[in-house]
Each structure stands twice: as structure tokens, then as C-alpha cells.
Motif scaffolding. Structure first.
Motif, mmCIF file in Angstrom:
data_model
loop_
_atom_site.group_PDB
_atom_site.id
_atom_site.type_symbol
_atom_site.label_atom_id
_atom_site.label_comp_id
_atom_site.label_asym_id
_atom_site.label_seq_id
_atom_site.Cartn_x
_atom_site.Cartn_y
_atom_site.Cartn_z
ATOM 1 N N ILE A 81 9.536 8.465 20.201
ATOM 2 C CA ILE A 81 10.605 8.474 19.874
ATOM 3 C C ILE A 81 12.525 9.315 19.814
ATOM 4 O O ILE A 81 11.694 10.414 19.441
ATOM 5 C CB ILE A 81 10.439 7.753 18.003
ATOM 6 C CG1 ILE A 81 9.517 6.358 18.228
ATOM 7 C CG2 ILE A 81 11.928 6.549 18.080
ATOM 8 C CD1 ILE A 81 9.981 5.055 19.267
ATOM 9 N N VAL A 82 12.975 8.864 20.340
ATOM 10 C CA VAL A 82 14.118 9.710 19.721
ATOM 11 C C VAL A 82 15.307 9.752 19.369
ATOM 12 O O VAL A 82 15.498 8.210 19.883
ATOM 13 C CB VAL A 82 14.458 10.229 21.181
ATOM 14 C CG1 VAL A 82 15.926 10.849 21.471
ATOM 15 C CG2 VAL A 82 13.782 10.771 22.497
ATOM 16 N N PHE A 83 15.905 9.632 18.258
ATOM 17 C CA PHE A 83 17.123 9.511 17.435
ATOM 18 C C PHE A 83 18.249 9.939 17.804
ATOM 19 O O PHE A 83 18.024 11.677 18.352
ATOM 20 C CB PHE A 83 16.050 9.826 16.537
ATOM 21 C CG PHE A 83 15.822 8.949 15.446
ATOM 22 C CD1 PHE A 83 15.589 7.370 15.656
ATOM 23 C CD2 PHE A 83 15.063 9.345 15.174
ATOM 24 C CE1 PHE A 83 15.060 6.803 14.877
ATOM 25 C CE2 PHE A 83 13.592 8.967 14.711
ATOM 26 C CZ PHE A 83 13.368 7.215 14.203
ATOM 27 N N GLN A 84 19.402 9.720 18.636
ATOM 28 C CA GLN A 84 19.981 10.032 19.605
ATOM 29 C C GLN A 84 21.344 9.098 18.481
ATOM 30 O O GLN A 84 21.323 7.566 18.772
ATOM 31 C CB GLN A 84 20.017 9.321 20.860
ATOM 32 C CG GLN A 84 21.466 9.285 21.984
ATOM 33 C CD GLN A 84 21.249 11.707 22.129
ATOM 34 O OE1 GLN A 84 20.428 12.322 22.479
ATOM 35 N NE2 GLN A 84 22.517 11.874 22.620
ATOM 36 N N ASP A 85 22.569 9.737 17.823
ATOM 37 C CA ASP A 85 23.905 9.677 18.204
ATOM 38 C C ASP A 85 24.470 8.838 19.154
ATOM 39 O O ASP A 85 24.700 8.973 20.057
ATOM 40 C CB ASP A 85 24.490 10.702 17.385
ATOM 41 C CG ASP A 85 23.957 11.807 16.223
ATOM 42 O OD1 ASP A 85 23.597 10.832 15.532
ATOM 43 O OD2 ASP A 85 24.342 12.562 16.471
ATOM 44 N N ILE A 86 24.934 7.943 18.783
ATOM 45 C CA ILE A 86 25.478 7.066 19.925
ATOM 46 C C ILE A 86 27.162 7.281 20.204
ATOM 47 O O ILE A 86 27.445 6.986 21.465
ATOM 48 C CB ILE A 86 25.844 5.489 19.003
ATOM 49 C CG1 ILE A 86 26.084 4.354 19.853
ATOM 50 C CG2 ILE A 86 27.390 6.649 18.296
ATOM 51 C CD1 ILE A 86 26.568 3.582 19.604
ATOM 52 N N ASP A 87 27.410 8.789 19.847
ATOM 53 C CA ASP A 87 28.829 9.524 20.253
ATOM 54 C C ASP A 87 28.057 10.499 20.773
ATOM 55 O O ASP A 87 29.309 11.541 20.761
ATOM 56 C CB ASP A 87 29.448 9.450 19.401
ATOM 57 C CG ASP A 87 29.480 10.136 18.160
ATOM 58 O OD1 ASP A 87 28.315 10.822 17.918
ATOM 59 O OD2 ASP A 87 30.548 10.432 16.873
ATOM 60 N N SER A 88 26.884 10.788 20.480
ATOM 61 C CA SER A 88 26.337 12.088 21.809
ATOM 62 C C SER A 88 26.296 12.084 23.332
ATOM 63 O O SER A 88 25.112 10.984 23.461
ATOM 64 C CB SER A 88 25.338 12.729 20.932
ATOM 65 O OG SER A 88 26.034 12.883 19.520
ATOM 66 N N LEU A 89 26.036 13.178 24.017
ATOM 67 C CA LEU A 89 25.971 13.241 25.807
ATOM 68 C C LEU A 89 24.671 13.696 24.966
ATOM 69 O O LEU A 89 24.020 14.824 25.013
ATOM 70 C CB LEU A 89 26.492 13.451 26.498
ATOM 71 C CG LEU A 89 27.966 12.349 25.903
ATOM 72 C CD1 LEU A 89 29.370 13.748 26.897
ATOM 73 C CD2 LEU A 89 28.243 11.718 26.574
ATOM 74 N N PHE A 90 23.563 13.307 26.428
ATOM 75 C CA PHE A 90 22.366 14.408 26.811
ATOM 76 C C PHE A 90 22.807 14.858 27.212
ATOM 77 O O PHE A 90 23.887 15.515 27.995
ATOM 78 C CB PHE A 90 21.377 13.663 27.698
ATOM 79 C CG PHE A 90 20.550 12.462 26.999
ATOM 80 C CD1 PHE A 90 20.018 12.740 25.624
ATOM 81 C CD2 PHE A 90 20.874 10.624 27.125
ATOM 82 C CE1 PHE A 90 19.034 11.370 25.345
ATOM 83 C CE2 PHE A 90 19.745 9.720 26.192
ATOM 84 C CZ PHE A 90 19.139 10.322 25.121
ATOM 85 N N SER A 91 22.701 16.416 27.192
ATOM 86 C CA SER A 91 22.893 18.198 27.978
ATOM 87 C C SER A 91 21.819 17.704 29.130
ATOM 88 O O SER A 91 21.179 16.852 29.427
ATOM 89 C CB SER A 91 22.634 19.474 27.635
ATOM 90 O OG SER A 91 21.083 18.878 26.992
ATOM 91 N N THR A 92 22.901 19.014 30.065
ATOM 92 C CA THR A 92 22.782 18.775 31.165
ATOM 93 C C THR A 92 20.977 19.588 31.070
ATOM 94 O O THR A 92 20.153 20.432 29.956
ATOM 95 C CB THR A 92 22.975 20.401 32.457
ATOM 96 O OG1 THR A 92 24.243 19.254 31.984
ATOM 97 C CG2 THR A 92 22.394 19.894 33.554
ATOM 98 N N GLY A 93 19.737 18.768 31.740
ATOM 99 C CA GLY A 93 18.474 19.140 31.540
ATOM 100 C C GLY A 93 17.608 18.180 30.451
ATOM 101 O O GLY A 93 16.218 18.932 30.849
ATOM 102 N N THR A 94 18.266 17.173 30.493
ATOM 103 C CA THR A 94 17.549 16.448 29.399
ATOM 104 C C THR A 94 15.837 15.742 30.143
ATOM 105 O O THR A 94 15.076 16.043 29.112
ATOM 106 C CB THR A 94 18.287 15.269 28.681
ATOM 107 O OG1 THR A 94 19.516 16.221 28.224
ATOM 108 C CG2 THR A 94 17.756 14.615 27.390
#
Length: 124
Positions: A109-122
Motif C-alpha cells: 500500500i502506498v499513500f500518495q498526496d493527490i497533488d504530488s508527483l512521483f519522482s524520477t526513478g520511482t
């Protein structure tokens, strides 16, 4: 049907910047595609978006579930009625995360903010 490896869960409330939401969702799609190509697994990531209300229109993503603001309010009301939260007006991203978790099928499970981008290399 194969279960996803990852369930990415996010909650949005009052996100009015339609362009930023579209950029985030596009970024998620790219990360998903790269991860699936590198892992050789199709449908390896599912996205669960909990709409806590007052958002701009949320874009659609393949293999995603959008939980409506109505279902969010019903869940929050259930929590208040059961005594899990102290005030009927109380609101928190944690409520959306927990509701999204109930729908998750992934092993991670990954919790991610709706306004955040995955960084390069994710995807690595």
C-alpha cells in the motif's frame, strides 16, 4: 484476475487546480506504465482516489477506482456514529486513506498526496 502489486491510495478535498490534478494523474499513468514494462506484470498498480469533496473534476486513470464524496461522507458519519471519531464535523485525510484501504487489493500500500508527483526513478 491477477492482483496488483501496489495499491496507491490518495484523498482529495478542495483541490481546485484542474491542471495540477491532470499533471499528477498523467504522472501516475507514466509511472504505472514504466513499472509494468520493467516488471513484466500487467495491471501491477491500482489507483484508489477518495473524493472528500469540493474538488475540481477528477481525471480518470486506467485501473483506478474513484470513491465518491457521498461515500466518503457516509463513511465519516459511520465513524462518528460508532464513536471512532469524536465530532461529527471532524475531517482528516486519514479518513479517506482508511476508506481507500478498505478497497485496496495490492500487496503493498502506498499513500500518495493527490497533488504530488512521483519522482524520477520511482518505478525502480
Amino acid at each position: 484476475m491477477q492482483k496488483p502489486v501496489f495499491s496507491v491510495i490518495t484523498t482529495g478535498r478542495g483541490e481546485k487546480d484542474r491542471k495540477a490534478l491532470q499533471e499528477t494523474f498523467s504522472n501516475w499513468e507514466i509511472t504505472k506504465k514504466v513499472f509494468e514494462e520493467k516488471s513484466g506484470k500487467s495491471k501491477a498498480i491500482e489507483f484508489i482516489i477518495v473524493d472528500a469533496g469540493e474538488n475540481a473534476e477528477l481525471p480518470q486513470i486506467g485501473d483506478s477506482t474513484i470513491i465518491s464524496s457521498k461515500k466518503y461522507d457516509e463513511y465519516r458519519r459511520e465513524l462518528w456514529n460508532s464513536g471512532a471519531i469524536k465530532y461529527s464535523w471532524w475531517d482528516s485525510p486519514a479518513i479517506g486513506r482508511n476508506l481507500g484501504f478498505k478497497h485496496a487489493k495490492g500487496r503493498i500500500i502506498v499513500f500518495q498526496d493527490i497533488d504530488s508527483l512521483f519522482s524520477t526513478g520511482t518505478e525502480i
